[in-house]
Write an enzyme that holds these catalytic residues in place. Sequence first.
Site, PDB file in Angstrom:
ATOM      1  N   HIS A  77       0.831  -1.214   0.000  1.00 40.97           N
ATOM      2  CA  HIS A  77       0.000   0.000   0.000  1.00 40.97           C
ATOM      3  C   HIS A  77       0.858   1.253   0.000  1.00 40.97           C
ATOM      4  O   HIS A  77       1.912   1.306   0.639  1.00 40.97           O
ATOM      5  CB  HIS A  77      -0.993  -0.011   1.161  1.00 40.97           C
ATOM      6  CG  HIS A  77      -0.400   0.158   2.526  1.00 40.97           C
ATOM      7  ND1 HIS A  77      -0.212   1.394   3.117  1.00 40.97           N
ATOM      8  CD2 HIS A  77       0.027  -0.746   3.443  1.00 40.97           C
ATOM      9  CE1 HIS A  77       0.294   1.244   4.316  1.00 40.97           C
ATOM     10  NE2 HIS A  77       0.462  -0.045   4.542  1.00 40.97           N
ATOM     11  N   ASP A 191       6.036   2.407   6.797  1.00 36.70           N
ATOM     12  CA  ASP A 191       4.823   1.644   6.524  1.00 36.70           C
ATOM     13  C   ASP A 191       3.957   2.461   5.576  1.00 36.70           C
ATOM     14  O   ASP A 191       3.274   3.387   6.006  1.00 36.70           O
ATOM     15  CB  ASP A 191       4.111   1.385   7.862  1.00 36.70           C
ATOM     16  CG  ASP A 191       2.748   0.746   7.742  1.00 36.70           C
ATOM     17  OD1 ASP A 191       2.380   0.306   6.651  1.00 36.70           O
ATOM     18  OD2 ASP A 191       2.039   0.704   8.775  1.00 36.70           O
ATOM     19  N   GLU A 223      -5.328   1.366   2.440  1.00 39.40           N
ATOM     20  CA  GLU A 223      -5.100   0.256   3.365  1.00 39.40           C
ATOM     21  C   GLU A 223      -5.239   0.716   4.808  1.00 39.40           C
ATOM     22  O   GLU A 223      -5.844   0.023   5.642  1.00 39.40           O
ATOM     23  CB  GLU A 223      -3.707  -0.346   3.121  1.00 39.40           C
ATOM     24  CG  GLU A 223      -3.468  -1.689   3.811  1.00 39.40           C
ATOM     25  CD  GLU A 223      -2.840  -1.578   5.202  1.00 39.40           C
ATOM     26  OE1 GLU A 223      -2.648  -2.628   5.841  1.00 39.40           O
ATOM     27  OE2 GLU A 223      -2.555  -0.454   5.655  1.00 39.40           O
ATOM     28  N   GLU A 224      -4.683   1.874   5.113  1.00 37.08           N
ATOM     29  CA  GLU A 224      -4.738   2.367   6.485  1.00 37.08           C
ATOM     30  C   GLU A 224      -6.145   2.808   6.877  1.00 37.08           C
ATOM     31  O   GLU A 224      -6.450   2.944   8.064  1.00 37.08           O
ATOM     32  CB  GLU A 224      -3.767   3.538   6.674  1.00 37.08           C
ATOM     33  CG  GLU A 224      -2.300   3.204   6.437  1.00 37.08           C
ATOM     34  CD  GLU A 224      -1.697   2.322   7.526  1.00 37.08           C
ATOM     35  OE1 GLU A 224      -2.438   1.897   8.441  1.00 37.08           O
ATOM     36  OE2 GLU A 224      -0.488   2.056   7.463  1.00 37.08           O
ATOM     37  N   ASP A 246       4.514  -5.726   3.683  1.00 37.18           N
ATOM     38  CA  ASP A 246       4.266  -4.671   4.665  1.00 37.18           C
ATOM     39  C   ASP A 246       5.259  -4.837   5.804  1.00 37.18           C
ATOM     40  O   ASP A 246       6.036  -5.792   5.840  1.00 37.18           O
ATOM     41  CB  ASP A 246       2.832  -4.749   5.183  1.00 37.18           C
ATOM     42  CG  ASP A 246       2.283  -3.383   5.617  1.00 37.18           C
ATOM     43  OD1 ASP A 246       3.082  -2.496   5.971  1.00 37.18           O
ATOM     44  OD2 ASP A 246       1.047  -3.209   5.607  1.00 37.18           O
ATOM     45  N   HIS A 340       3.419   2.967  13.262  1.00 38.63           N
ATOM     46  CA  HIS A 340       2.390   4.008  13.243  1.00 38.63           C
ATOM     47  C   HIS A 340       2.790   5.268  14.008  1.00 38.63           C
ATOM     48  O   HIS A 340       1.971   6.164  14.195  1.00 38.63           O
ATOM     49  CB  HIS A 340       1.039   3.479  13.749  1.00 38.63           C
ATOM     50  CG  HIS A 340       0.333   2.631  12.741  1.00 38.63           C
ATOM     51  ND1 HIS A 340      -1.004   2.336  12.816  1.00 38.63           N
ATOM     52  CD2 HIS A 340       0.783   2.010  11.623  1.00 38.63           C
ATOM     53  CE1 HIS A 340      -1.367   1.571  11.802  1.00 38.63           C
ATOM     54  NE2 HIS A 340      -0.279   1.358  11.063  1.00 38.63           N
TER      55      HIS A 340
END
Length: 377
Positions: A77, A191, A223-224, A246, A340
């Site tokens: 992603h 990410d 995706e997130e 990922d 994150h």
Amino acid sequence: MTKAPLRKVDAMKERLRKLVPKLMLIPGLSGHEGRVRRALKEELAALGLASRTDRLGNLIATVEGDAEAPSVMLFAHMDQLGLVVRKIESNGLLRVERLGGVPEKALPSQAVLICVGEGRDVRGVIANKSHHATTQDEKYRVLPYPELYVDAGFANDLQVEMAGIDIGTPVVYEPRSMELGANRIAGTSVDDRAGCAVIVETARALLEAKHRPKTHLVFSVQEEFNLRGAVTAAQAVAPDVAIQLDIMLATDTPDMAGRGDIGLGCGPTMSLYSFHGRGTLNGTIPHPALVKLFSETAAEERIALQRSAHIGLLTDSSYVQLVHAGVATIDLGFPARYSHSSLEVCDLADLAHLTRLLVAAISRIDGSLSLDRDAYP
């Protein structure tokens, strides 16, 4: 490893050293991936690969190959998590809504970028109450994001409007990249811009491979946000095999030691089990044919392949595997620390060896690869 493969790995690593930070520094909140997509489109064009964009925003390119072999979709992603403007206060401060799994405890004092448009973006800071006015009870309290606000230097709401900021304007961590030691990179959206860079590097090598199956390269969106972007691409290309790239949680820091045995700089990672379990009852148990393929390839190529089994993780492979009559799916990745947050960390050697593993394994896919579940325990 002999000198020739070692030189190839070093060359891969140096190309990744340039491409990963380049992609990390491009803002691309879920649903607003246009700048990242254009950069990746240019990278593919430099390899001689034409690409197309579907209506949802996924970028798709195809490396033609053996029509008798199962077709492959290799995807990562390109979006990142962040915030969106929810309310503009009369005094020019901005209230925000969370988009994706943003850790609230990491937000105060963060620098952010309010994404108005290239050349017009506005920098801001997420406020943190002055320490001298903080009560004892407040010192250890994590503020819910609705209580936070962004200060971008505006005196009133009219100035905000004149800057082009409105309800729904994307906000991301201020893009940043830095090298740590010889091989590690820290910064925003490791990410999954690092995964996107690995796909570009894998495409470069596959184009030179003597044998390869038809391989669709997909840089997916959202995706997130809801994990569904790649589903649209999978419906269009209808692959037999899907390989998702990922981050995977490195467990070599004190706070993560009980979660597994995955070390940063210790090689690529294969997931044997993932399950979200926090309101989203989904996950991925990989197809045994692909576990066998990547395990045997890693052994033959002398690539250290780490294994992961985690609750709390979820990727869009969990939905891609359900497309049409089912897709043989596996999650591969690279160890990363501090997921994150505004400063995630990965290791370039892991990315280079993940690329080696992908090229070697995908090149082995031919008509003899059975995806029949009855052929496996």
